[in-house]
Structure formats: structure tokens, C-alpha cells
Design a protein around this motif. Structure first.
Motif, short mmCIF file in Angstrom:
data_model
loop_
_atom_site.label_atom_id
_atom_site.label_comp_id
_atom_site.label_asym_id
_atom_site.label_seq_id
_atom_site.Cartn_x
_atom_site.Cartn_y
_atom_site.Cartn_z
N LEU A 170 0.81 -1.22 0.00
CA LEU A 170 0.00 0.00 0.00
C LEU A 170 0.84 1.27 0.00
O LEU A 170 0.29 2.36 -0.08
N VAL A 171 2.15 1.14 0.10
CA VAL A 171 3.00 2.33 0.04
C VAL A 171 2.82 3.08 -1.28
O VAL A 171 2.69 4.32 -1.28
N PRO A 172 2.77 2.40 -2.45
CA PRO A 172 2.52 3.14 -3.70
C PRO A 172 1.17 3.86 -3.71
O PRO A 172 1.05 4.95 -4.30
N ILE A 173 0.15 3.30 -3.05
CA ILE A 173 -1.16 3.95 -2.99
C ILE A 173 -1.06 5.25 -2.19
O ILE A 173 -1.62 6.29 -2.58
N VAL A 174 -0.33 5.20 -1.08
CA VAL A 174 -0.12 6.41 -0.28
C VAL A 174 0.69 7.43 -1.07
O VAL A 174 0.43 8.64 -1.01
N MET A 175 1.67 6.96 -1.83
CA MET A 175 2.49 7.87 -2.65
C MET A 175 1.64 8.57 -3.71
O MET A 175 1.82 9.76 -3.98
N LEU A 176 0.71 7.85 -4.32
CA LEU A 176 -0.12 8.43 -5.37
C LEU A 176 -1.17 9.39 -4.81
O LEU A 176 -1.47 10.42 -5.42
N LEU A 306 6.33 -18.10 0.26
CA LEU A 306 5.60 -17.16 -0.60
C LEU A 306 5.65 -15.74 -0.03
O LEU A 306 5.89 -14.77 -0.76
N GLY A 307 5.46 -15.63 1.29
CA GLY A 307 5.46 -14.31 1.91
C GLY A 307 6.83 -13.64 1.90
O GLY A 307 6.98 -12.50 1.47
N TRP A 308 7.85 -14.39 2.36
CA TRP A 308 9.17 -13.79 2.57
C TRP A 308 10.01 -13.71 1.29
O TRP A 308 10.77 -12.76 1.10
N LYS A 309 9.88 -14.71 0.41
CA LYS A 309 10.74 -14.78 -0.76
C LYS A 309 10.13 -14.20 -2.04
O LYS A 309 10.86 -13.93 -3.00
N VAL A 310 8.80 -14.07 -2.06
CA VAL A 310 8.14 -13.59 -3.29
C VAL A 310 7.45 -12.25 -3.07
O VAL A 310 7.76 -11.26 -3.73
N LEU A 311 6.51 -12.20 -2.12
CA LEU A 311 5.66 -11.01 -2.00
C LEU A 311 6.42 -9.79 -1.49
O LEU A 311 6.25 -8.68 -2.02
N ILE A 312 7.26 -9.96 -0.46
CA ILE A 312 7.98 -8.81 0.10
C ILE A 312 8.98 -8.23 -0.92
O ILE A 312 8.99 -7.01 -1.15
N PRO A 313 9.84 -9.05 -1.57
CA PRO A 313 10.71 -8.46 -2.62
C PRO A 313 9.93 -7.79 -3.75
O PRO A 313 10.31 -6.71 -4.23
N LEU A 314 8.82 -8.41 -4.17
CA LEU A 314 8.02 -7.84 -5.25
C LEU A 314 7.42 -6.49 -4.82
O LEU A 314 7.39 -5.54 -5.62
N ALA A 315 6.97 -6.41 -3.56
CA ALA A 315 6.40 -5.15 -3.07
C ALA A 315 7.47 -4.05 -3.01
O ALA A 315 7.20 -2.89 -3.34
N LEU A 316 8.69 -4.40 -2.60
CA LEU A 316 9.78 -3.42 -2.55
C LEU A 316 10.13 -2.92 -3.95
O LEU A 316 10.36 -1.72 -4.16
N ILE A 317 10.18 -3.84 -4.92
CA ILE A 317 10.45 -3.43 -6.31
C ILE A 317 9.36 -2.50 -6.81
O ILE A 317 9.63 -1.48 -7.48
N ASN A 318 8.11 -2.83 -6.49
CA ASN A 318 6.98 -2.00 -6.93
C ASN A 318 7.06 -0.60 -6.33
O ASN A 318 6.73 0.40 -7.01
N MET A 320 9.85 1.03 -5.54
CA MET A 320 10.91 1.75 -6.25
C MET A 320 10.47 2.18 -7.64
O MET A 320 10.76 3.31 -8.08
N VAL A 321 9.77 1.30 -8.36
CA VAL A 321 9.29 1.63 -9.70
C VAL A 321 8.29 2.77 -9.63
O VAL A 321 8.32 3.72 -10.44
N THR A 322 7.36 2.71 -8.65
CA THR A 322 6.36 3.78 -8.50
C THR A 322 7.02 5.11 -8.16
O THR A 322 6.67 6.16 -8.73
N GLY A 323 8.01 5.08 -7.25
CA GLY A 323 8.72 6.31 -6.89
C GLY A 323 9.44 6.91 -8.08
O GLY A 323 9.41 8.14 -8.30
N ALA A 324 10.07 6.04 -8.89
CA ALA A 324 10.77 6.54 -10.08
C ALA A 324 9.78 7.14 -11.08
O ALA A 324 10.06 8.18 -11.69
N ALA A 325 8.62 6.49 -11.25
CA ALA A 325 7.61 7.00 -12.19
C ALA A 325 7.08 8.36 -11.74
O ALA A 325 6.89 9.26 -12.56
#
Length: 328
Positions: A170-176, A306-318, A320-325
Motif C-alpha cells: 500500500l506504500v505506492p497507494i499512499v504515494m499516489l 511465498l510471503g518472505w521470498k516472493v511477496l515482500i521483494p516484489l512489493a519493494l520493487i513496486n 521503487m518503480v512507482t517512486g521513479a515513475a
């Protein structure tokens, strides 16, 4: 003085309306789930109490209230009795910041269709969702049963793991929207719903929220084939019913949050705002029920991976991408 009294009366009326709405919707979500799953599995589902089984929720409530409320020997009696209430009340309290629609004018007075518009509404929801797991963990521990204790520990570990990805999604939602207020987040979606620009955040949020609400395929704290019924193995009667009620109110909270954060909240053509919110809540609940009837339960190591190895890294990447956009 009269204005202050009128404000208190309006607040009590809104609280009563929301409480009745949640209780009725929770009762009939159980009916919808049983009928929907039955159709998926080529069965009839409840069809005896009333036409199409529509009175089945009332029959279930009567059964829960009249059933014997047993308490195990050598349990921590006070915590055992209070734990189900923690689960239910935290789920109910989350609805205090859910906006049901735009303000309406009544008797020349602007009436907000929300109990409380907090400027930290999103943090308030996260705080209560974190407290809800105490009911599961304490109920399992106080039962003086190994199966219940394992279920409670699983519930706590699952909450810790998926709370991180839930918050990060939800960090990107707050950013937007540039706000933690749920009303401001809905107003920021005036041009388009955030699901169109944040589909990754939506998927991560849905998966994490389903894991937090302990629904199949993430119902490891219950896992009847391993733990009997997990953290509520020793519960019966109305206290078992409170755990059950908490789960379905949590489904409504999830549906409301998805609607507010990603689907534009009360916004929509033709229908009034509260009706649009109700439609979106029911739609998200049906998707969760469909997933329950389709996917098998994960193993516990798969759940954690699933939580630690997939969702958390994917959320962090998202993030960074949102912040850059936003920056460029």
C-alpha cells in the motif's frame, strides 16, 4: 449544546446502522458461500430452512446461542472466554474509518457517510488488524491443548509474515494519493481507479489480506486434517460462533479496503455511492469464496516462502518503480 447533542445522536445512529449492516451481511455471506461452493462441487447446499435455504443463517444463529458453552479443564479461564471477543471487536472497529459515500444533506446539515475520517485511517486499520491476531494466539494458548497452541502459533507467525507485504503493497497507494486518510484516497481516484496503475500492488494486497484473514488456501492455523480445528478446537457454542463471525466480518473489511484503495470506493455510475461500495464488497467476497473452492491448502513452508521470498521483494520493487515513475 443542541448541536453537540445532535452530533452524538447522529453518531449513535450511524454506529447502529453499520453494526446491523455488518451482522446481516456476515450472516448471509455464510449462506452465499455455502450455496456457491455447493454449485462449484455439483451439490445443492442449504435448502431446507426457508425458500432456497434463506433462513439457514437464522437457524445457525439459534443453534450457536442455544448450544452448550463448554470450558476445558485447567485452561486459563479468563483469557479463554475473552479471546473470541478480541477477534470480533477488532474486525468491527476497522469499519469506523471506511467511507460509505460522499456527504449527504439532511435537514440542512451535512452528514458524512463515515463514522470517523482519521488522517491516519490506513495506519488505524493496520493497527487493529495486528491486534486481531492476539485473539487467535491467546485463544489457542489458553485452551490448554497442543492442537490449539500450534494453531495459535501458526496464526501469529502468519500475521507477522504477511503484515509486512500487506503494508508494503500500500506504500505506492499512499504515494499516489499523498494521504493516509481513506476518504482522501477515494477522492484521489476521481479520474481512474488505482487498480489500473497499480495491478501489482492489488495482487500483493489481495494475497496478503487473504493470508491475514486465514482463508483457504492460507487456513494453516485451522488445518483440520492436521490440528483438528486449530486455535478454536476447544471452543463451542456462542464463542465458536464469535470466531466464525470475526472471519466473515474480516472478509467484509477486506472487500471494503479493496474497494476503497483500488476500485474507487463509492464511485460508480447510476447507483448511489453506498450501493456501489456494497456491490464491490460482495464482488471481492465472491472472488475469495471462488478461490477457496478452487485451490488446495498450501504447506506451511510454502506459505512462509511465498510471503518472505516472493511477496515482500516484489512489493519493494513496486515501491521503487512507482517512486521513479512519480519522480520522472
Amino acid at each position: 449544546m443542541l448541536t453537540w447533542i445532535a452530533g452524538i445522536v447522529f453518531l449513535i445512529v450511524k454506529l447502529g446502522f453499520v453494526l446491523i449492516f455488518l451482522l446481516v451481511l456476515a450472516a448471509y455471506l455464510v449462506w452465499v458461500e455455502r450455496k456457491f461452493l455447493a454449485r462449484l462441487q455439483i451439490r445443492y447446499g442449504p435448502n431446507r430452512a426457508g425458500k432456497f435455504g434463506l433462513l439457514q443463517p437464522i437457524a445457525d444463529v439459534i443453534k450457536m446461542i442455544t448450544k452448550e458453552d463448554t470450558v476445558p479443564a485447567d485452561c486459563d479461564r479468563v483469557i479463554f472466554l475473552l479471546a473470541p471477543a478480541v477477534v470480533v471487536f477488532t474486525a468491527f472497529l476497522m469499519f469506523a474509518v471506511i467511507p460509505f459515500g460522499a456527504d449527504v444533506t439532511l435537514w440542512g446539515r451535512q452528514i458524512p457517510l463515515i463514522i470517523s475520517d482519521l488522517n491516519i485511517g490506513l495506519l488505524y486499520v493496520f493497527g487493529l488488524s495486528s491486534l486481531g491476531v492476539y485473539g487467535v494466539a491467546l485463544g489457542g494458548w489458553a485452551s490448554n491443548s497442543k492442537y490449539s497452541l500450534l494453531g495459535g502459533i501458526r496464526g501469529a507467525a502468519q500475521m507477522i509474515s504477511y503484515e509486512l507485504s500487506l503494508g508494503l503493497s500500500l506504500v505506492p497507494i499512499v504515494m499516489l494519493s499523498r494521504s493516509f486518510s481513506l476518504v482522501d484516497i477515494v477522492q484521489a481516484q476521481e479520474s481512474y481507479p488505482f487498480i489500473l496503475v497499480q495491478p501489482v500492488a492489488f495482487v500483493i494486497f489481495m494475497i496478503s489480506a487473504m493470508a491475514e484473514s486465514k482463508r483457504i488456501p492460507f487456513d494453516l492455523p485451522e488445518a483440520e486434517n492436521e490440528l483438528g480445528a486449530g486455535y478454536h478446537t476447544e471452543y463451542s457454542g456462542i464463542r465458536f460462533g464469535l470466531f466464525f463471525l470475526g472471519e466473515y466480518v474480516h472478509m467484509q473489511v477486506l472487500g471494503a479496503l479493496v474497494a476503497v484503495l483500488f476500485l474507487g470506493g463509492w464511485r460508480g455510475p447510476l447507483l448511489p455511492g453506498p450501493l456501489w461500495l456494497l456491490v464491490k464488497i460482495i464482488l471481492v467476497s465472491l472472488i475469495m469464496i471462488w478461490i477457496r473452492g478452487t485451490l488446495p491448502r498450501l504447506r506451511y513452508d510454502q506459505l512462509m516462502a511465498l510471503g518472505w521470498k516472493v511477496l515482500i521483494p516484489l512489493a519493494l520493487i513496486n515501491i521503487m518503480v512507482t517512486g521513479a515513475a512519480i519522480l520522472f
